[in-house]
Design an enzyme around this catalytic site. Structure first.
Site, PDB file in Angstrom:
ATOM      1  N   LYS A 126       0.860  -1.190   0.000  1.00 21.13           N
ATOM      2  CA  LYS A 126       0.000   0.000   0.000  1.00 21.13           C
ATOM      3  C   LYS A 126       0.885   1.225   0.000  1.00 21.13           C
ATOM      4  O   LYS A 126       2.046   1.145   0.421  1.00 21.13           O
ATOM      5  CB  LYS A 126      -0.883   0.014   1.258  1.00 21.13           C
ATOM      6  CG  LYS A 126      -2.159   0.795   1.095  1.00 21.13           C
ATOM      7  CD  LYS A 126      -3.231  -0.031   0.451  1.00 21.13           C
ATOM      8  CE  LYS A 126      -4.463   0.777   0.130  1.00 21.13           C
ATOM      9  NZ  LYS A 126      -5.586  -0.109  -0.198  1.00 21.13           N
ATOM     10  N   ASP A 166      -7.030   4.363  -4.412  1.00 18.50           N
ATOM     11  CA  ASP A 166      -7.699   4.162  -3.118  1.00 18.50           C
ATOM     12  C   ASP A 166      -8.341   5.527  -2.835  1.00 18.50           C
ATOM     13  O   ASP A 166      -8.556   6.304  -3.783  1.00 18.50           O
ATOM     14  CB  ASP A 166      -6.676   3.738  -2.046  1.00 18.50           C
ATOM     15  CG  ASP A 166      -7.322   3.164  -0.790  1.00 18.50           C
ATOM     16  OD1 ASP A 166      -7.618   1.959  -0.777  1.00 18.50           O
ATOM     17  OD2 ASP A 166      -7.554   3.909   0.188  1.00 18.50           O
TER      18      ASP A 166
HETATM   19  N1  GLU Z   1      -7.279   0.170  -2.952  1.00 15.37           N
HETATM   20  C1  GLU Z   1      -8.030  -1.014  -3.292  1.00 15.37           C
HETATM   21  C2  GLU Z   1      -8.075  -1.939  -2.101  1.00 15.37           C
HETATM   22  O1  GLU Z   1      -8.151  -1.490  -0.981  1.00 15.37           O
HETATM   23  C3  GLU Z   1      -7.582  -1.645  -4.595  1.00 15.37           C
HETATM   24  C4  GLU Z   1      -6.143  -2.040  -4.676  1.00 15.37           C
HETATM   25  C5  GLU Z   1      -5.691  -2.494  -6.075  1.00 15.37           C
HETATM   26  O2  GLU Z   1      -6.493  -2.583  -6.979  1.00 15.37           O
HETATM   27  O3  GLU Z   1      -4.491  -2.738  -6.185  1.00 15.37           O
HETATM   28  O4  GLU Z   1      -8.096  -3.137  -2.217  1.00 15.37           O
END
Ligand code: GLU
Length: 447
Positions: A126, A166
């Site tokens: 992340k 996100d």
């Molecule tokens: N931010 C999204 C999550 O919390 C998607 C992450 C992604 O597609 O890599 O899963």
């Protein structure tokens, strides 16, 4: 064994001071692991649990940019590459003023297990920044994204680490980030980032995937209990990408969306919501829900979505805003309003106390790492399309998403049954996600 597990947890919390959200996420996963280590002590003996809690790499960097008035601004950028046992690091970027290293670590930790649950070859990561895109011009957002990527490009790549969106990072930001990445590396590496626009390597359904996936998970959960969504009264918190897609999809299955919210208040729509109007306000005009002027609706300034449960009957609650938005008081309100299902569209939106109260009241609870995994799963579908230079139809991609969500649901339920806690989806998700990663880590040796 349980004692040893607790020692490991205490040590993880001690080594990561001042990161309450990370502590919460770790504590929540550890609460499910006692029966696993009792049966498979080698997870503890081989140090897998300690290793899983320690990110493989944590990157913090300066993001300087110039605002429209010519003033130099400084933000902090983060990328936490948590675990690569199952595949390249994968997870979104969050741009929000409250983002700190602790926030990114909690999200990255959750992402490991979420990605494992999808059954796809994805590691966990992340990133983000304490930059606030709200109120910033397009040009400012572009300059910020370009500066962020000027540093971040060193750490990402289609086989290394694949960011996505996100909170605060949507199609616009992904465009500026990908544009700068392409320019610096001087090749069109479409698999290096997901959530792209359709004409430049994106996938149909990716935009809607987290919200749609959430609804498919709930549909499956209800089906297993002999129920469906037809006529169900659904309260959704938030009005961002996840909330809007969830509201749209649940309404298309016959449910009535009785309310939504944003950071300025809550909107009661007892007769159902006009999602086109919400999209227009939020996605086109980038404004608040106060402008929702459809007859029969009422905006309560400063209220949370959950406060609407004082006056509305609610069958299903979908927290889709942010972490810890649904606390014990909100859980009590929902139970009194008749809620029988709570499914997390956001990451960790329910506090531990709220989850405990919901469980005691017999509410079916779907944890975010299972119920909101449709976003990252569709990112993996986007990566597949990029790798094969193909683009799938909406129907095909959507049906793949639905299958993946059904599988995740079934895996969580079966795991909860195998561990003697039938219907405890949080336990099922934690154990099923953990064992997939842990077995890969064992096979790969001490790395
Ligand atoms: N931010 C999204 C999550 O919390 C998607 C992450 C992604 O597609 O890599 O899963």
């Amino acid at each position: 064994m349980e004692h040893r597990l607790d020692e490991v947890r205490t040590e993880v919390l001690r080594r990561n001071p001042g990161e309450p959200e990370f502590h919460q996420a770790v504590t929540e996963v550890f609460a499910s692991l006692a029966p696993v280590v009792a049966e498979h002590p080698h997870y503890l003996e081989a140090g897998v649990i300690e290793r899983i809690c320690e990110p493989e790499r944590q990157i913090i960097f300066r993001v300087p940019w110039t605002d429209d008035a010519g003033r130099v601004r400084i933000n902090r950028g983060f990328r936490v590459q948590f675990n690569s046992a199952l595949g390249p690091y994968k997870g979104g970027l969050r741009f929000h003023p409250a983002v700190s290293l602790g926030t990114v670590k909690f999200l990255g930790f959750e992402q490991i297990f979420k990605n494992a649950l999808t059954g796809m070859p994805l590691g966990g990561a992340k990133g983000g920044s304490d930059f606030d895109p709200k109120g910033r011009s397009d040009a400012e957002v572009m300059r910020f994204c370009q500066s962020f990527m000027t540093e971040a490009h060193r750490y990402i790549g289609e086989h290394t680490d694949v960011p996505a969106g996100d909170i605060g990072v949507g199609r616009r930001e992904i465009g500026y980030l990908f544009g700068q990445y392409t320019r610096i590396v001087d090749r069109h590496e479409s698999g290096a980032i997901t959530g792209k626009g359709l004409s430049w390597g994106g996938s149909l359904v990716r935009n809607e995937a987290t919200g749609y996936g959430l609804v498919y998970f709930v549909r499956r959960m209800l089906e297993r209990h002999g129920r469906d969504l037809d006529g169900a009264r659904v309260l959704v918190s938030g009005s961002g990408n996840v909330a809007i897609a969830a509201a749209e999809r649940v309404a298309s299955l016959g449910a009535i969306v009785v309310g939504m919210s944003d950071s300025t208040g809550a909107l009661a729509t007892p007769d159902g919501i006009d999602i086109t109007r919400v999209r227009e306000l939020k996605e086109e005009r980038r404004t608040t829900l106060t402008g929702y002027d459809v007859p029969g609706a009422r905006f309560v300034s400063g209220a949370t979505a959950w406060e609407l449960a004082r006056e509305l009957r609610v069958d299903v609650a979908l927290p889709c805003a942010t972490q810890n938005e649904l606390d014990a008081d909100a859980a009590r309100l929902l139970v009194t309003a008749g809620t029988t299902v709570v499914a997390e569209g956001a990451n960790m939106p329910c506090t531990p106390e709220a989850v405990r109260l919901l469980r005691e009241a017999g509410v079916l609870f779907a944890p975010g790492k299972a119920a909101n995994a449709g976003g990252v799963a569709t990112s993996a579908l986007e990566m597949q399309q990029n790798a094969s230079r193909d683009s799938w139809s909406f129907e095909h991609t959507d049906s793949r998403l639905a299958e993946i969500m059904d599988d995740i649901h079934d895996r969580c339920l079966e795991t909860s049954i195998a561990y003697g806690a039938a219907g405890d989806y949080a336990l099922g998700a934690n154990i099923a996600g953990f064992t997939r990663v842990a077995d890969a880590m064992l096979a790969l040796g001490v790395i």
